[in-house]
Design an enzyme around this catalytic site. Sequence first.
Site: not given
Ligand SMILES: NC(=O)c1ccc[n+]([C@@H]2O[C@H](COP(=O)([O-])OP(=O)(O)OC[C@H]3O[C@@H](n4cnc5c(N)ncnc54)[C@H](OP(=O)(O)O)[C@@H]3O)[C@@H](O)[C@H]2O)c1
Length: 304
Positions: A57, A162-163, A214, A269-270
């Site tokens: 990451y 995962s996956n 996601s 989200s952060g």
């Molecule tokens: N195992 C795998 O292959 C795999 C793959 C991908 C991810 N992951 C894990 O899953 C976690 C989550 O994935 P993801 O980050 O893709 O999650 P997500 O929740 O689908 O997307 C997060 C993104 O959406 C934005 N967001 C959230 N709420 C919003 C809103 N109300 N309006 C506009 N934008 C918004 C966030 O921005 P802000 O930060 O500004 O809120 C961030 O950029 C990752 O951190 C990781 O740990 C694992």
Amino acid sequence: MSEFKATSISPVGPFFSPMVQGYWRLDDWQMTPQQRLSFLKAHIDLGITTVDHADIYGDYRCETLFGQALKLEPSVRDDIQVVSKCDINLVSEAAPNRKINHYDTSYRHILASVDNSLSRLGVEKLDVLLLHRPDALMDADEVAEALTTLRHHGKVAHFGVSNFTPSQFDLLQSRWDESLVTNQVEINPLRFDVVHDGTLDQLQRLRIKPMAWSCLAGGEMFNGESEQAVRVRDTLHAIGEELGGATIDQVIYAWVMRHPSQPLPIIGSGNIERVKAAKAAYDLNLTREQWYRIWVASKGHNVP
Ligand SMILES: NC(=O)c1ccc[n+]([C@@H]2O[C@H](COP(=O)([O-])OP(=O)(O)OC[C@H]3O[C@@H](n4cnc5c(N)ncnc54)[C@H](OP(=O)(O)O)[C@@H]3O)[C@@H](O)[C@H]2O)c1
């Protein structure tokens, strides 16, 4: 729904919070170490105590950024469960000799990767290590040997994947005496193949909870312009209204958690206010019709 409290993710544990904080995007959040620590403590206060990492990451930087925050208050380690992953090899300045992205589940790589993760995070043990992506060259005996060594040295408490497809999961499980504890997979209203391809059936059968990545399709749920994204967004808005003004992200989390395999959403989200909103979705209950309206909006046709 039941109280928001730690839940065993498999018949052999470990206990995780019902929602997990993801740290994939930590480098983008542009926080100081103190801000990272405050964010971590704020989501722990909400009851979200499990954190999801991977070696890769932020181009191999996020674990270090997290470790710097943890170092400011080392006792916080006792309040969290740390997940990390290995097996993706990225072309990166961190690996100057690498020419192509690829997967590596060799004994040597798994052991080295875990050592790097422990050192970057500044922790002595991972609660769960996941193989990040299925490796076509995975030798399940060799992986099992690596897991045995890691367990023997006290570096990892539990293992998962995962996956993975169900057959990839079965293959690894056939060589590993202990239960794999999760399969972390993509689940969101735009992409939910795992609902239909046997992945969630297998986990439900084994009473192993998936971790869902996601859930908001990486933000695409809010700004995607495809016909599918627009249809789904309109439906989410309508259902949110019926639920008394829930936001579309909250409806999505409720939709993910409505599945009987009991997925644990990973919040990406952060923004702590958005994390709070996500947690509030735990109390939303979708009817079957509401769940299927999202299915129909996504597919663009009625159920057969
Ligand atoms: N195992 C795998 O292959 C795999 C793959 C991908 C991810 N992951 C894990 O899953 C976690 C989550 O994935 P993801 O980050 O893709 O999650 P997500 O929740 O689908 O997307 C997060 C993104 O959406 C934005 N967001 C959230 N709420 C919003 C809103 N109300 N309006 C506009 N934008 C918004 C966030 O921005 P802000 O930060 O500004 O809120 C961030 O950029 C990752 O951190 C990781 O740990 C694992």
